[in-house]
Design a protein around this motif. Structure first.
Motif, PDB file in Angstrom:
ATOM      1  N   GLY A   1       0.930  -1.059  -0.101  1.00 55.25           N
ATOM      2  CA  GLY A   1      -0.066   0.066   0.124  1.00 55.25           C
ATOM      3  C   GLY A   1       0.802   1.297  -0.070  1.00 55.25           C
ATOM      4  N   PHE A   2       0.499   2.164  -0.664  1.00 55.26           N
ATOM      5  CA  PHE A   2       1.527   3.510  -0.791  1.00 55.26           C
ATOM      6  C   PHE A   2       0.607   4.733  -0.479  1.00 55.26           C
ATOM      7  CE2 PHE A   2       5.669   4.317  -2.957  1.00 55.26           C
ATOM      8  CZ  PHE A   2       5.709   5.563  -2.469  1.00 55.26           C
ATOM      9  N   VAL A   3       1.009   5.380   0.226  1.00 53.74           N
ATOM     10  CA  VAL A   3       0.198   6.634   0.544  1.00 53.74           C
ATOM     11  C   VAL A   3       1.499   7.726   0.268  1.00 53.74           C
ATOM     12  CG1 VAL A   3      -0.739   8.101   2.518  1.00 53.74           C
ATOM     13  CG2 VAL A   3      -1.126   5.746   2.525  1.00 53.74           C
ATOM     14  N   PHE A   4       0.756   8.761  -0.363  1.00 52.58           N
ATOM     15  CA  PHE A   4       1.601   9.868  -0.825  1.00 52.58           C
ATOM     16  C   PHE A   4       1.375  10.990   0.045  1.00 52.58           C
ATOM     17  CE2 PHE A   4       0.844   7.052  -4.313  1.00 52.58           C
ATOM     18  CZ  PHE A   4       2.015   6.819  -4.939  1.00 52.58           C
ATOM     19  N   GLN A   5       2.420  12.084  -0.158  1.00 49.25           N
ATOM     20  CA  GLN A   5       2.080  13.298   0.528  1.00 49.25           C
ATOM     21  C   GLN A   5       0.628  14.116   0.243  1.00 49.25           C
ATOM     22  OE1 GLN A   5       5.594  15.977   0.501  1.00 49.25           O
ATOM     23  NE2 GLN A   5       4.492  17.581   1.490  1.00 49.25           N
ATOM     24  N   GLU A   6       0.154  14.078  -0.948  1.00 52.69           N
ATOM     25  CA  GLU A   6      -0.999  14.357  -1.290  1.00 52.69           C
ATOM     26  C   GLU A   6      -2.093  13.239  -1.386  1.00 52.69           C
ATOM     27  OE1 GLU A   6      -1.560  17.770  -1.898  1.00 52.69           O
ATOM     28  OE2 GLU A   6       0.484  18.314  -1.493  1.00 52.69           O
ATOM     29  N   PRO A   7      -3.224  13.450  -0.978  1.00 56.79           N
ATOM     30  CA  PRO A   7      -4.128  12.308  -0.756  1.00 56.79           C
ATOM     31  C   PRO A   7      -4.313  11.743  -2.214  1.00 56.79           C
ATOM     32  CG  PRO A   7      -5.068  14.380   0.308  1.00 56.79           C
ATOM     33  CD  PRO A   7      -3.909  14.868  -0.243  1.00 56.79           C
ATOM     34  N   THR A   8      -4.119  12.477  -3.359  1.00 60.59           N
ATOM     35  CA  THR A   8      -4.204  12.103  -4.739  1.00 60.59           C
ATOM     36  C   THR A   8      -5.904  11.366  -4.859  1.00 60.59           C
ATOM     37  OG1 THR A   8      -3.189   9.961  -4.393  1.00 60.59           O
ATOM     38  CG2 THR A   8      -1.895  12.034  -5.218  1.00 60.59           C
ATOM     39  N   LEU A   9      -6.782  11.949  -4.431  1.00 57.13           N
ATOM     40  CA  LEU A   9      -7.949  11.269  -4.788  1.00 57.13           C
ATOM     41  C   LEU A   9      -8.743  11.860  -6.049  1.00 57.13           C
ATOM     42  CD1 LEU A   9      -9.574  11.750  -0.921  1.00 57.13           C
ATOM     43  CD2 LEU A   9      -8.310  10.049  -2.009  1.00 57.13           C
TER      44      LEU A   9
ATOM     45  N   ILE B   1      -5.452   6.588   3.127  1.00 55.05           N
ATOM     46  CA  ILE B   1      -5.018   5.497   3.800  1.00 55.05           C
ATOM     47  C   ILE B   1      -5.795   4.185   3.696  1.00 55.05           C
ATOM     48  CG2 ILE B   1      -4.582   4.443   6.352  1.00 55.05           C
ATOM     49  CD1 ILE B   1      -3.614   7.531   6.836  1.00 55.05           C
ATOM     50  N   ALA B   2      -7.088   4.653   3.789  1.00 51.25           N
ATOM     51  CA  ALA B   2      -8.039   3.546   3.474  1.00 51.25           C
ATOM     52  C   ALA B   2      -7.922   2.813   2.390  1.00 51.25           C
ATOM     53  CB  ALA B   2      -9.544   3.831   3.630  1.00 51.25           C
ATOM     54  N   ARG B   3      -7.608   3.609   1.057  1.00 46.69           N
ATOM     55  CA  ARG B   3      -7.282   3.080  -0.095  1.00 46.69           C
ATOM     56  C   ARG B   3      -6.062   2.190  -0.190  1.00 46.69           C
ATOM     57  NH1 ARG B   3      -6.193   7.694  -4.353  1.00 46.69           N
ATOM     58  NH2 ARG B   3      -4.633   8.013  -2.940  1.00 46.69           N
TER      59      ARG B   3
ATOM     60  N   ASP C   1       4.862   8.282   2.117  1.00 44.81           N
ATOM     61  CA  ASP C   1       5.912   9.285   1.823  1.00 44.81           C
ATOM     62  C   ASP C   1       5.431  10.571   2.421  1.00 44.81           C
ATOM     63  OD1 ASP C   1       8.087  10.673   0.731  1.00 44.81           O
ATOM     64  OD2 ASP C   1       7.563  10.108  -1.313  1.00 44.81           O
ATOM     65  N   GLU C   2       6.074  11.002   3.542  1.00 40.18           N
ATOM     66  CA  GLU C   2       5.695  12.250   4.251  1.00 40.18           C
ATOM     67  C   GLU C   2       4.278  12.610   4.172  1.00 40.18           C
ATOM     68  OE1 GLU C   2       8.237  15.501   3.940  1.00 40.18           O
ATOM     69  OE2 GLU C   2       9.841  14.316   2.862  1.00 40.18           O
ATOM     70  N   PRO C   3       3.235  11.629   4.763  1.00 37.39           N
ATOM     71  CA  PRO C   3       1.926  11.669   4.190  1.00 37.39           C
ATOM     72  C   PRO C   3       1.193  12.991   5.180  1.00 37.39           C
ATOM     73  CG  PRO C   3       2.479   9.951   5.752  1.00 37.39           C
ATOM     74  CD  PRO C   3       3.693  10.289   5.237  1.00 37.39           C
ATOM     75  N   PHE C   4       1.871  13.412   6.293  1.00 37.43           N
ATOM     76  CA  PHE C   4       1.127  14.249   7.089  1.00 37.43           C
ATOM     77  C   PHE C   4       1.874  15.711   7.172  1.00 37.43           C
ATOM     78  CE2 PHE C   4       0.356  10.037   9.463  1.00 37.43           C
ATOM     79  CZ  PHE C   4      -0.794  10.044   8.512  1.00 37.43           C
TER      80      PHE C   4
ATOM     81  N   THR D   1       4.013  -4.394   8.042  1.00 35.75           N
ATOM     82  CA  THR D   1       5.061  -3.437   8.206  1.00 35.75           C
ATOM     83  C   THR D   1       4.870  -2.127   7.385  1.00 35.75           C
ATOM     84  OG1 THR D   1       6.586  -5.522   7.681  1.00 35.75           O
ATOM     85  CG2 THR D   1       7.512  -3.526   7.495  1.00 35.75           C
ATOM     86  N   VAL D   2       5.322  -1.260   8.291  1.00 35.83           N
ATOM     87  CA  VAL D   2       5.217   0.071   7.836  1.00 35.83           C
ATOM     88  C   VAL D   2       6.642   0.924   7.620  1.00 35.83           C
ATOM     89  CG1 VAL D   2       4.108   2.355   8.277  1.00 35.83           C
ATOM     90  CG2 VAL D   2       3.128   0.640   9.247  1.00 35.83           C
TER      91      VAL D   2
END
Ligand code: ADP
Ligand code: ADP
Length: 227
Positions: free
Chosen positions: A78-86, A144-146, A158-161, A186-187
């Motif tokens: 799972g990948f979470v970017f700095q921008e939510p990219t929805l 994050i749910a995605r 990647d610097e999500p917050f 694993t995070v």
């Protein structure tokens, strides 16, 4: 147990920039690792290489046999970017459904998984809402749910917050810690915030820039069980 083994990895871009030099790292199952360092030290590059989005110039990144097809199938990550990219034109439900749709899961089969993923980030009641109606923190929760809806073994963040106010950030940190404690997960969390890395991780990889490299590898024994 080693889940990901990174051995002697260099990353040199076409323009000659050496983004990373001699990265060697054993990442264990269930670890919560931070990559901590200033801008330009190669944190994002390291994360993208682990995700298979870009290849090392030299060296290797190997996944343990046990993790099965993790290195070949993106849905184990799972990948979470700095921008939510929805997708702004799609509801929260459809945004979270996307990774499942891409691997051919029907809407009906996906429904309980999407609902569970939304519940885990406290957005059970927002499935029908569009992203523009949500705050920055809520958009990040959807993101994050995605990332979690496919039940990945490894969550890369990647610097999500970084763009969120500090109160929201602490709340989201607690959400991520809860997700991590409740799943076989694993995070790997990229940040340039010392407090965030200390708050979250049980292991901090400290990096420096020009060229990007690891300068320290710190294990934190937290006052609560993390392994
Ligand atoms: P960080 O995430 O720690 O800020 P990055 O991994 O984004 O660092 O970048 C590391 C270095 O590599 C920086 O000097 C950056 O400018 C450079 N870099 C990143 N991507 C590219 C690219 N596609 N082409 C050339 N240089 C790049
Ligand atoms: P972040 O800081 O969030 O990692 P960047 O703004 O550094 O993102 O990078 C955005 C995109 O631009 C990435 O695809 C990265 O690989 C690329 N990039 C970053 N630095 C450079 C660079 N110096 N030259 C070319 N591409 C770069």
């Amino acid at each position: 147990d080693s889940l990901i083994r990174i051995s002697g990895v260099d990353k040199r871009f076409a323009n000659g920039t050496v983004a990373l030099r001699d990265l060697s790292l054993d990442i264990g199952q269930r670890q919560f690792i931070s990559f901590l360092g200033p801008s330009g030290c190669g944190k994002s590059t390291a994360l993208r290489m682990i995700a298979g989005l870009t290849a090392p110039s030299t060296g290797s990144i190997e996944w343990s046999k046990e993790s099965g097809a993790a290195s070949k199938h993106v849905h184990d990550i799972g990948f979470v970017f700095q921008e939510p990219t929805l997708m702004p034109w799609a509801t929260v439900f459809d945004n979270v459904y996307l990774p499942l749709r891409l691997v051919g899961t029907s809407r009906k089969a996906a429904q309980p998984l999407v609902e569970e993923a939304l519940e885990q980030v406290g957005l059970a009641n927002f499935a029908a809402v569009y992203p523009r109606e949500l705050s920055g923190g809520m958009k990040m929760r959807v993101s994050i749910a995605r990332a979690m809806v496919t039940r990945p073994r490894v969550l890369l963040m990647d610097e999500p917050f970084a763009a969120l106010d500090e109160m929201t950030r602490v709340k989201l940190n607690n959400d991520v810690l809860r997700l991590w404690s409740e799943h076989d997960l694993t995070v790997i969390f990229v940040t340039h915030s010392v407090w965030e890395s200390v708050y979250l991780s049980n292991r901090i990889i400290v990096m420096a820039a020009r060229p990007g490299r690891v300068v320290d590898d710190i294990t934190i024994s937290a006052p609560y069980p993390r392994d």
